[in-house]
Design a protein around this motif. Structure first.
Motif, short mmCIF file in Angstrom:
data_model
loop_
_atom_site.label_atom_id
_atom_site.label_comp_id
_atom_site.label_asym_id
_atom_site.label_seq_id
_atom_site.Cartn_x
_atom_site.Cartn_y
_atom_site.Cartn_z
N UNK A 1 39.70 48.35 28.94
CA UNK A 1 40.17 49.11 28.78
C UNK A 1 37.30 49.69 28.45
N UNK A 2 37.85 49.55 27.51
CA UNK A 2 36.12 50.04 26.83
C UNK A 2 35.55 48.64 27.43
N UNK A 3 35.81 47.59 27.62
CA UNK A 3 35.20 46.34 27.75
C UNK A 3 35.11 46.65 28.83
N UNK A 4 35.78 47.00 30.40
CA UNK A 4 35.52 46.92 31.88
C UNK A 4 34.39 47.86 31.78
N UNK A 5 34.46 48.97 31.10
CA UNK A 5 33.58 49.92 31.31
C UNK A 5 32.28 49.31 31.36
N UNK A 6 32.17 48.53 30.30
CA UNK A 6 31.07 48.26 30.26
C UNK A 6 30.40 46.94 30.66
N UNK A 7 31.86 45.99 30.56
CA UNK A 7 30.85 44.62 31.59
C UNK A 7 30.86 45.18 33.18
N UNK A 8 31.81 45.56 33.67
CA UNK A 8 32.19 46.09 35.32
C UNK A 8 31.69 45.30 36.53
N UNK A 9 33.22 44.64 35.80
CA UNK A 9 33.06 43.46 37.42
C UNK A 9 32.41 44.26 38.56
N UNK A 10 31.63 43.50 39.91
CA UNK A 10 31.58 44.48 40.89
C UNK A 10 32.34 43.06 42.15
N UNK A 11 32.88 44.11 42.85
CA UNK A 11 33.90 42.89 44.23
C UNK A 11 33.05 41.53 44.77
N UNK A 12 33.77 41.01 44.67
CA UNK A 12 32.00 39.73 45.00
C UNK A 12 32.03 39.36 46.58
N UNK B 1 42.97 40.57 26.30
CA UNK B 1 44.08 40.70 26.75
C UNK B 1 45.14 40.11 25.63
N UNK B 2 44.88 38.10 25.21
CA UNK B 2 45.71 38.31 24.16
C UNK B 2 47.01 38.80 24.11
N UNK B 3 46.06 39.52 22.87
CA UNK B 3 46.54 40.65 22.23
C UNK B 3 47.60 41.72 22.39
N UNK B 4 46.99 41.93 23.85
CA UNK B 4 47.29 43.34 24.13
C UNK B 4 46.80 44.59 24.33
N UNK B 5 45.76 44.35 23.76
CA UNK B 5 44.63 45.92 23.45
C UNK B 5 44.21 46.36 24.35
N UNK B 6 45.17 47.66 25.32
CA UNK B 6 44.63 47.68 26.02
C UNK B 6 43.59 48.86 25.84
N UNK B 7 43.73 49.57 25.11
CA UNK B 7 42.12 50.08 24.60
C UNK B 7 41.10 49.50 24.49
N UNK B 8 41.15 48.30 24.13
CA UNK B 8 39.75 47.55 24.26
C UNK B 8 39.34 47.19 25.46
N UNK C 1 53.95 44.44 15.74
CA UNK C 1 53.52 45.45 14.65
C UNK C 1 52.48 45.29 13.96
N UNK C 2 52.37 43.87 13.95
CA UNK C 2 51.23 43.08 13.39
C UNK C 2 50.35 42.97 14.14
N UNK C 3 50.32 42.93 15.17
CA UNK C 3 49.50 41.90 16.14
C UNK C 3 48.71 43.15 16.76
N UNK C 4 49.52 43.91 16.95
CA UNK C 4 48.89 45.69 18.01
C UNK C 4 48.08 45.37 16.84
N UNK C 5 48.54 45.90 14.93
CA UNK C 5 47.47 46.48 14.51
C UNK C 5 45.89 45.99 14.27
N UNK C 6 46.01 44.57 13.66
CA UNK C 6 44.97 43.57 14.33
C UNK C 6 44.40 43.88 15.03
N UNK C 7 44.53 43.19 16.82
CA UNK C 7 44.13 44.10 17.83
C UNK C 7 43.70 45.70 18.09
N UNK C 8 44.29 46.64 17.12
CA UNK C 8 44.31 47.84 17.25
C UNK C 8 42.13 48.09 16.34
#
Length: 787
Positions: free
Chosen positions: A537-548, A528-535, A780-787
């Motif tokens: 999305x992938x982590x959300x599908x792995x962690x899957x927080x259920x509604x509280x 989130x801090x790196x604005x790495x949205x594909x990562x 651009x450098x931050x997006x490369x690191x995040x990607x």
């Protein structure tokens, strides 16, 4: 070879050493080391509930039942005997090799009665040895000698011959230790066989001693008593530390149990705990039934309520809360019927813990609190623990009272008082409850905004009390250290700390899931801090927080589960999904209110809601929420939350044009926040402070939006305006540095854009273009690191 009930070659050697002690052949300086060695290998291990762990070395001695003959050399070699030029090892070996026939073994046991039966007073005392030591029948050594004599009397001839053969094989390596054994060891294995002219290779010799050259079989040299002690030690570790049996030890135990030819009910309990920690519900259930079936066959009905207690804990650990409540209710009823206050108090304590940790699941399963409020329940348990002198339960209850004070926002000194009472009890009564105390102190200092003290207590637990704490407390300490690292932007170090945990921990399903969840949350925050949205999305599908508020949600850990929900809301806000974020915040707030959750979690929800109102352009609504969060944080001494709430109020005031008030608020908390070492929070406060100074630099004082920066009014700006702009640039640079340390890419780029806007407002287009290029390069450098 069938397993002996009690006697082994090791115990025969210990009897020789005891006889030396009773004959006063030991100098006074070596008495304590020798007696300590004998006692450590003869006393039976106490039960896990009564055992007080002193040191790792003492523990290793208490369960080392198959020690080799080298252990005697290590103890006796350094002590001189009463004979000049000879050590106690020489004297000991002399007596060992003087026992050179099966008849001599009988002579040894026939003389044991003389060690515990002093001669009558009427006999002539002149013939009695003056320095003779007689053992009391009720002393540890006396009980050992009497039982050895009784067990040898019970042995059949075939079993006695096998015991003699095992002793000969056990003693054999000592023949080469000293030249003084040349005469004694020259007779070979059996002096009677040598006198009869029977040599190795003869049929009679091979029948009696031909098996001595065979390799050791699994479990050889063990008695049934020794095997029970080993299993008791394994049970003690499984119960107190919560780890699993290593594969090598598991294979050895299986070989020992199978070679004994007997049914050991402790072996089923060991398998139960091991399968439970491995997440194997079926095997753990079956082994628990087998253990208590054997206990009932031996008419040990006292185990029945503990069987139900284990069943309740097992069912709850696998998410079967309805079955767990039924089992624990039966446990309480049985414990009351049998007047077992220990089991009753522990059952009520566990039930109170489950109602606090999993309120939704317990309510959906039909649980109704039988002890009233949580504070009433703790008061009741503390009183019962004092009456029954259950110091473990009393220490845990005091810590629970401290946790309740923190969770409800009560007085911090009162929480410290409970913790100090628990610490005093731990020291006075030798209660091994250091891990829970250290973790609670770490939590308290973290809430007070002193993360280095929280860090110190976690490291103290891992460095000084690592061998005294259950494995789950050690894992929680590592997890807390990792989250403290992530607050300062050291995400890689935090992930490395979690991944460097002993791989054997991952054999337990519960701990494996906890570590995976912690690593996932930290990686999610970093993405989130790196604005790495594909990562993300992938982590959300792995962690899957259920509604509280979902009734079937069974969080592995309530604290980490809340962090996951908090990170998910942060993700939605960062992506601009404000409607979904508001829905998630409302659901989480409603769930926490129903569960009467920790005040820290409820304050954090208020801060998320206030920040969301600010971002959607409704700062007035956010002001009231942020002010409420600041008030609650101040009363509960939640200092990091207080600093964040004050910073949010300053930002809202900036948006409303109240720059002077915003500056005063931000400047009031920045020095304290710097001690907290939360780079993300510090950067945010610096950014708000820079906005306030830019607002003060505008002579018109017109209200500005929260996303824009005020500018000086052309060339007529006075010295005050220039000074305010200079301070704004200073704080922008500091905010950028903090955001860079925390890995917040969007915040760092935002500060670069502010620098470009200030340069353009000054009329320096070249410098403004340079800052804009730096913005693009950093992004651009931050997006490369995040990607």
């Amino acid at each position: 070879m069938t397993t002996s009930r009690y006697l082994t070659a090791q115990k025969i050697s210990l009897l020789v050493l005891v006889r030396l002690y009773c004959s006063s052949a030991l100098p006074s300086s070596s008495t304590i080391p020798i007696l300590s060695f004998v006692i450590s290998h003869t006393l039976s291990s106490p039960s896990s509930s009564a055992r007080s762990q002193r040191s790792s070395s003492s523990t290793s001695l208490s369960h080392d039942t198959t020690f080799s003959i080298d252990a005697f050399e290590d103890v006796l070699q350094g002590h001189a005997s009463s004979m000049p030029g000879r050590t106690l090892l020489d004297v000991f070996l002399k007596h060992m090799w003087e026992m050179n026939s099966f008849d001599a073994l009988h002579v040894l046991f026939e003389g044991l009665n003389e060690l515990v039966h002093p001669p009558p007073q009427s006999e002539n005392q002149e013939d009695a040895p003056l320095d003779r030591v007689y053992l009391s029948k009720t002393s540890p050594l006396g009980a050992f000698v009497r039982r050895a004599d009784l067990e040898f009397t019970r042995l059949q001839f075939d079993d006695a011959m096998k015991l003699w053969s095992s002793f000969v094989k056990y003693r054999a390596p000592t023949a080469q230790w000293t030249k003084r054994l040349a005469g004694l060891a020259s007779s070979g294995v059996d002096r009677v066989a040598s006198e009869m002219g029977i040599r190795p290779g003869d049929d009679l010799y091979e029948i009696a001693y031909g098996h001595l050259d065979d390799q050791d079989e699994e479990g050889e040299g063990l008695s049934t008593d020794d095997l029970d002690r080993i299993l008791d030690f394994q049970l003690d570790r499984l119960q107190r530390f919560g780890d699993r049996v290593p594969e090598t030890m598991k294979n050895q135990l299986q070989g020992m149990v199978s070679s004994s030819g007997l049914v050991h009910r402790q072996a089923h309990l060991v398998q139960f705990f091991d399968a439970w920690k491995a997440g194997d519900y079926t095997s753990s259930f079956d082994n628990l039934h087998r253990y208590y079936d054997y206990a009932m066959q031996t008419r040990e009905k006292i185990h029945y309520q503990y069987a139900l207690l284990h069943m309740a804990i097992l069912q709850a650990d696998f998410g079967c809360f309805g079955e767990a409540i039924a089992a624990i209710t039966e446990t309480i009823a049985t414990a009351r019927e049998n007047q077992d206050m220990t089991c009753l108090s522990f059952s009520l304590s566990w039930l109170n813990h489950m109602a606090k940790a999993f309120p939704k699941q317990m309510k959906s399963a039909g649980y109704m609190n039988m002890l009233g409020s949580e504070r009433d329940a703790l008061t009741f348990l503390k009183a019962k623990a004092k009456d029954a002198k259950m110091y473990n339960l009393l220490s845990a209850t005091l810590l629970n009272e401290a946790k309740l004070s923190l969770a409800t926002g009560d007085s911090i000194p009162r929480a410290f008082e409970y913790m100090y009472q628990s610490s005093h009890l731990n020291i006075k009564e030798s209660v091994s409850n250091y891990g829970s105390q250290m973790l609670l102190q770490s939590t308290l200092y973290s809430r007070l905004g002193i993360p280095h003290m929280a860090n110190v207590h976690c490291e103290l637990l891992l460095d000084c009390y690592n061998h005294y704490c259950p494995i789950d407390e050690r894992i929680r300490a590592v997890g807390r250290l990792a989250f403290i690292m992530s607050q300062s932007g050291r995400y890689n170090d935090a992930i490395t700390a979690l991944e460097s945990i002993d791989p054997t921990v991952h054999k337990s399903l519960k701990y494996h899931q906890y570590l995976i969840l912690c690593i996932g949350v930290i990686k999610f925050k970093r993405a989130i801090r790196r604005s790495d949205w594909p990562t993300c999305t992938h982590l959300l599908t792995t962690l899957k927080p259920q509604p509280p508020n979902h009734p079937s949600s069974t969080p592995l850990d309530p604290e980490v589960s809340f962090l996951l929900h908090e990170s998910h809301i942060d993700y939605l806000v960062s992506r601009g999904h404000y409607s979904q974020a508001y829905t998630s915040i409302s659901a989480l707030a409603h769930s926490l209110k129903e569960d009467n959750a920790d005040v820290l979690q409820r304050v954090n929800v208020l801060l998320m809601k206030a920040d969301l109102f600010r971002k959607v352009g409704k700062p007035e609504r956010g002001f009231g929420v942020a002010l409420r969060a600041a008030s609650v944080s101040f009363k509960a001494r939640l200092m990091p939350s207080l600093w964040a709430a004050v910073g949010l109020l300053a930002n809202i005031l900036n948006g409303l044009g109240e720059y002077t008030s915003a500056k005063r608020l931000a400047e009031g908390v920045v020095p304290q926040a710097l001690e907290g070492a939360d780079n993300m929070l510090i950067g945010t406060l610096y950014s708000h402070l820079a906005d306030a100074y830019m607002g003060l630099a505008d002579p018109n004082g017109a209200p500005k939006t929260s996303t824009s920066i005020s500018s000086p009014s052309g060339p007529s700006a006075n010295r005050s305006t220039a000074a305010n702009v200079a301070k704004a640039e200073l704080y922008i640079d500091r905010a950028r540095t903090c955001y860079k340390k925390s890995g917040y890419l969007a915040g760092e780029c935002e500060q670069l854009m502010k620098k470009a806007i200030i340069a353009r407002l000054r009329g320096d287009e070249g410098l403004a273009e340079e800052w804009a290029q730096n913005h693009n390069r950093v992004w651009e450098e931050g997006m490369k690191v995040g990607g």
